[in-house]
Design a protein around this motif. Sequence first.
Motif, short mmCIF file in Angstrom:
data_model
loop_
_atom_site.label_atom_id
_atom_site.label_comp_id
_atom_site.label_asym_id
_atom_site.label_seq_id
_atom_site.Cartn_x
_atom_site.Cartn_y
_atom_site.Cartn_z
N PHE A 226 41.38 48.89 57.54
CA PHE A 226 40.30 48.58 58.86
C PHE A 226 40.03 49.94 59.60
N GLU A 227 38.76 50.07 59.91
CA GLU A 227 38.37 51.31 60.45
C GLU A 227 37.69 50.70 61.95
N GLY A 228 38.81 50.86 62.99
CA GLY A 228 38.07 50.24 64.12
C GLY A 228 37.80 48.59 63.98
N ASN A 229 36.60 48.62 64.33
CA ASN A 229 36.39 47.01 64.28
C ASN A 229 35.53 46.63 62.95
N PHE A 230 35.79 47.40 61.91
CA PHE A 230 35.22 47.16 60.55
C PHE A 230 36.21 47.05 59.51
N ALA A 231 36.17 45.91 58.77
CA ALA A 231 36.73 46.20 57.53
C ALA A 231 36.38 46.72 56.33
N ARG A 232 37.01 47.54 55.65
CA ARG A 232 36.49 48.14 54.47
C ARG A 232 37.06 47.73 53.12
N LEU A 233 36.00 47.41 52.23
CA LEU A 233 36.40 46.76 50.77
C LEU A 233 35.97 47.73 49.68
N HIS A 234 36.82 47.64 48.82
CA HIS A 234 36.39 48.55 47.54
C HIS A 234 36.05 47.52 46.40
N THR A 235 35.02 47.47 45.93
CA THR A 235 34.40 46.60 44.87
C THR A 235 34.37 47.48 43.54
N VAL A 236 34.52 47.11 42.23
CA VAL A 236 34.33 47.72 41.18
C VAL A 236 33.53 46.58 40.26
N ILE A 237 32.21 46.95 39.74
CA ILE A 237 31.69 46.17 38.99
C ILE A 237 31.44 46.77 37.48
N LEU A 238 31.74 46.16 36.48
CA LEU A 238 31.75 46.48 35.18
C LEU A 238 30.64 45.44 34.10
N MET A 239 29.78 46.50 33.73
CA MET A 239 28.88 45.78 32.87
C MET A 239 29.05 45.98 31.32
N ALA A 240 29.40 44.63 30.78
CA ALA A 240 29.96 44.57 29.11
C ALA A 240 28.92 45.32 28.21
N ARG A 241 27.44 45.08 28.68
CA ARG A 241 26.33 45.53 27.83
C ARG A 241 26.37 47.11 27.52
N ASN A 242 26.56 47.81 28.42
CA ASN A 242 26.39 49.35 28.46
C ASN A 242 27.60 50.06 28.95
N GLY A 243 28.78 49.34 29.41
CA GLY A 243 29.70 49.95 29.87
C GLY A 243 29.74 50.68 31.17
N ALA A 244 28.39 50.44 31.95
CA ALA A 244 28.34 51.00 33.37
C ALA A 244 29.31 50.45 34.05
N ARG A 245 29.68 51.47 35.07
CA ARG A 245 30.82 51.08 36.28
C ARG A 245 30.00 51.43 37.57
N TYR A 246 30.25 50.61 38.54
CA TYR A 246 29.79 50.96 39.76
C TYR A 246 31.05 50.76 40.65
N ASP A 247 31.39 51.69 41.76
CA ASP A 247 32.20 51.58 42.74
C ASP A 247 31.59 51.53 43.90
N LEU A 248 31.81 50.51 44.72
CA LEU A 248 30.89 50.05 45.81
C LEU A 248 31.96 49.81 47.06
N VAL A 249 31.61 50.50 48.29
CA VAL A 249 32.41 50.20 49.51
C VAL A 249 31.67 49.54 50.42
N SER A 250 32.17 48.60 51.07
CA SER A 250 31.50 47.92 52.16
C SER A 250 32.17 47.93 53.42
N ARG A 251 31.39 47.99 54.63
CA ARG A 251 32.15 47.95 55.76
C ARG A 251 31.54 46.58 56.55
N ILE A 252 32.36 45.70 56.84
CA ILE A 252 32.27 44.48 57.32
C ILE A 252 32.77 44.30 58.66
N PRO A 253 31.92 43.76 59.61
CA PRO A 253 32.51 43.47 61.09
C PRO A 253 33.73 42.65 60.99
N ARG A 254 34.82 42.93 61.81
CA ARG A 254 35.87 41.96 61.81
C ARG A 254 35.34 40.70 62.24
#
Length: 320
Positions: free
Chosen positions: A291-319
């Motif tokens: 948590f950062e102040g009034n926001f929740a910080r979340l880390h998501t990883v997406i992996l694509m089987a077809r090409n091995g691509a990896r995406y690391d995404l960070v979201s800030r969501i209001p509490r």
Amino acid sequence: MSTRPGPFDRADFPFALRLVTEAAALAAYDWVGRSKKEEGDGAAVEAMRKALGCINVNAVVMIGEGEKDKAPLLYRGERIGSGEPEIEIAVDPIEGTTNMANGVDNSMAVLAMAPRGSMFDLGPSFYMDKLVVPAPARGKIDPAWPVKKKLEALSQALNKPVSELRIFVLNRKRHHAMIKEIHDAGARTMLQENGDVAGAFMALQKGGNVDALFGTGGSPEGIITAIFTRAMGGEFFGRVDPQGEDEAARVKDFGLDPARWMSGSELVKSDDAIFVATGINSGPLCRGVSFEGNFARLHTVILMARNGARYDLVSRIPRG
């Protein structure tokens, strides 16, 4: 892995899936460290199901929270939405429920998907024996081999002595004999009480301190692991491994053979598969909710089987 265009190339689609795991992770976080597994799992299931209903998909739950009469939401066979694309999903609203409840590291909300008709139907199977090895060992190990022979082949494939190999195993009574075989062969183990999805990821990660995963865990996690193993270039094998007479009878009636090892490509036939995970408590794949102040910080990883691509995404969501 194929590089051809797939049916899930709509620009927003893979990234919309993170809304589902983020919702589950945030709901579960309210129960972290409260020693209430069922309440935390229930909150995550409800949040994940609600989020799935808000994105434009046409999904069938292949791996979920159980049979319809025992799981009111995300049960096997449940149909969600009427949009596109038509998909099958495997869900684990909290992978590492005990860790979540105990407030220790390594829990996450997980979803895996593939085109309709791609996922092997495991029916009533609850447990699966698994072998996960990294890319250099692809095609070099037969899962039916004895433990010592598998370790020798892994040693040769990775160009390191058996004495330096480290195998992830769930610390369960059913594995005690296998753990002794690993040690008697000269290799090391990493024993964890739960979390074999994270254990498989560690086995596949380049430069990690785990070289393979051996042993029996949940069948749902097997389908999920088969997808990200393909994305990471490794190799997955699984066989249903019932742990009681009732499960054995149900598995037999469903037509599954506990003696038959299946490859990852048999369990999930399509390269157009996607793995999504959002951290609850930090682990080897995802950072946990913070948590950062009034926001929740979340880390998501997406992996694509077809090409091995990896995406690391960070979201800030209001509490909330």
